[in-house]
Design an enzyme around this catalytic site. Structure first.
Site, PDB file in Angstrom:
ATOM      1  CG  ASN A   1       7.327   2.218  -7.317  1.00 38.86           C
ATOM      2  OD1 ASN A   1       8.380   2.664  -7.739  1.00 38.86           O
ATOM      3  ND2 ASN A   1       6.638   2.795  -6.327  1.00 38.86           N
TER       4      ASN A   1
ATOM      5  CE  LYS B   1       7.688   1.841  -2.780  1.00 39.58           C
ATOM      6  NZ  LYS B   1       7.068   1.935  -1.478  1.00 39.58           N
TER       7      LYS B   1
ATOM      8  CG  HIS C   1       3.796   5.747  -4.934  1.00 44.02           C
ATOM      9  ND1 HIS C   1       4.344   6.033  -3.713  1.00 44.02           N
ATOM     10  CD2 HIS C   1       3.654   4.405  -4.989  1.00 44.02           C
ATOM     11  CE1 HIS C   1       4.544   4.890  -3.050  1.00 44.02           C
ATOM     12  NE2 HIS C   1       4.124   3.885  -3.808  1.00 44.02           N
TER      13      HIS C   1
ATOM     14  CD  GLU D   1       7.051   5.747  -1.323  1.00 45.97           C
ATOM     15  OE1 GLU D   1       7.737   5.704  -2.350  1.00 45.97           O
ATOM     16  OE2 GLU D   1       6.738   4.721  -0.673  1.00 45.97           O
TER      17      GLU D   1
ATOM     18  CD  GLU E   1       0.553   1.440  -4.207  1.00 48.64           C
ATOM     19  OE1 GLU E   1       1.088   0.339  -4.303  1.00 48.64           O
ATOM     20  OE2 GLU E   1       1.165   2.499  -4.347  1.00 48.64           O
TER      21      GLU E   1
ATOM     22  N   GLY F   1       5.224   0.303   2.746  1.00 47.76           N
ATOM     23  CA  GLY F   1       6.612   0.463   3.195  1.00 47.76           C
ATOM     24  C   GLY F   1       6.959  -0.277   4.473  1.00 47.76           C
TER      25      GLY F   1
ATOM     26  CB  SER G   1       2.626  -4.386   3.549  1.00 46.29           C
ATOM     27  OG  SER G   1       3.365  -3.303   4.074  1.00 46.29           O
TER      28      SER G   1
HETATM   29  P1  13P Z   1       5.502  -2.091  -0.341  1.00 48.93           P
HETATM   30  O1  13P Z   1       4.977  -3.340  -1.021  1.00 48.93           O
HETATM   31  O2  13P Z   1       6.984  -2.156  -0.093  1.00 48.93           O
HETATM   32  O3  13P Z   1       4.717  -1.760   0.892  1.00 48.93           O
HETATM   33  O4  13P Z   1       5.313  -0.877  -1.358  1.00 48.93           O
HETATM   34  C1  13P Z   1       4.118  -0.753  -2.061  1.00 48.93           C
HETATM   35  C2  13P Z   1       4.226   0.324  -3.043  1.00 48.93           C
HETATM   36  O5  13P Z   1       4.478   1.467  -2.711  1.00 48.93           O
HETATM   37  C3  13P Z   1       4.068  -0.023  -4.471  1.00 48.93           C
HETATM   38  O6  13P Z   1       4.020   1.122  -5.253  1.00 48.93           O
END
Ligand code: 13P
Length: 260
Positions: free
Chosen positions: A12, A14, A100, A102, A172, A178, A218
């Protein structure tokens, strides 16, 4: 190969990558992964809305599936700022990412909203990728399993076993995602994937046993090969470590090599 026969790798992007950057990324990723059989690999990228149309023109859907990061749950109407399933279909979107962390924790989405989106995505023939995960506080309180089960039962309310065959789930943990995230240990991730699998089987019977479960939060070149062989981890959903095509390709190859 794992029981499902396919391993899932996706990213993703983002609110990064504009149209030109997305096209460049996809073109490189497609070239790098051209020799990898799609019988055992499902590769997908979820770019920004504005890049979807150009993205679809630069890679065929059977090589890299494309998804949207969000979707409204009505076909049209007075929903300023939302994107309709019909609009996503028009640009060749196959997957819709729903819930997600976020969206839930920064933008205030609720389980009820995720459920509307899941059902709408299924009605329109998309693959809904429902993201679930507990916050650090919920984990500290020992509530992780309850939170995951609640997010699944509420988010998938009204979904039939036949429809469940088209679902994907990403676990997740919010605390793992993040720049300030701490990756879940392989043992912790495996345990939570077991809880999720049990709940899916409870909800959908045999169909629940076949829903692909992806881990995200991560993921990096070091931990990916530790996570991917684990039971009930059918794929990886990656952010930062996948945004350079070469690095993403290396992660995919290191994992596939372990599964052969
Ligand atoms: P990171 O791998 O940067 O932690 O992000 C994971 C994520 O939000 C995938 O949707």
């Amino acid at each position: 190969m794992k029981e499902l026969g396919k391993v899932y790798f996706g990213t993703n992007t983002k609110m990064y990558k504009n149209i030109a950057q997305t096209v460049d990324f996809l073109t490189r990723l497609d070239t790098l992964t051209t020799d990898l059989s799609r019988e055992t690999l499902e590769l997908f990228v979820i770019p920004s809305f504005t890049a979807l149309e150009s993205a679809r023109r630069c890679v065929p859907p059977e090589r890299i599936a494309l998804g949207a990061q969000n979707m409204g749950w009505e076909d049209e109407g007075q929903f300023t700022g939302e994107i309709s399933p019909l609009m996503l279909k028009e640009v060749g979107t196959q997957i819709v990412e729903i819930g997600h962390s976020e969206r839930r924790h920064v933008l205030g989405e609720t389980d009820w909203m995720e459920n509307q989106k899941v059902r709408c995505a299924l009605r329109h023939g998309f693959t809904p990728l429902l993201c679930i995960g507990e916050t650090g506080e919920q984990k500290a309180l020992g509530l992780s399993d309850e939170v995951l089960r609640t997010q699944l039962k509420a988010g998938l309310h009204g979904v039939t076993a036949a429809e469940a065959a088209r679902l994907w789930i990403a676990y997740e943990p919010v605390w793992a995602i993040g720049v300030s995230g701490v990756p879940a240990s392989p043992a912790y991730a495996a345990e939570k994937h077991r809880v999720i699998r049990e709940c899916l089987v409870e909800l959908f019977g045999a169909a629940g046993a076949r829903i692909p479960l992806l881990y995200g939060g991560s993921v990096n070149p070091e931990n990916a090969p530790e996570l991917i062989p684990l039971p009930n981890i059918d794929g990886l959903f990656i952010g930062r470590s996948a945004w350079e095509a070469e690095k993403f390709d290396r992660i995919i190859r290191s994992c596939l090599a372990l599964l052969e």
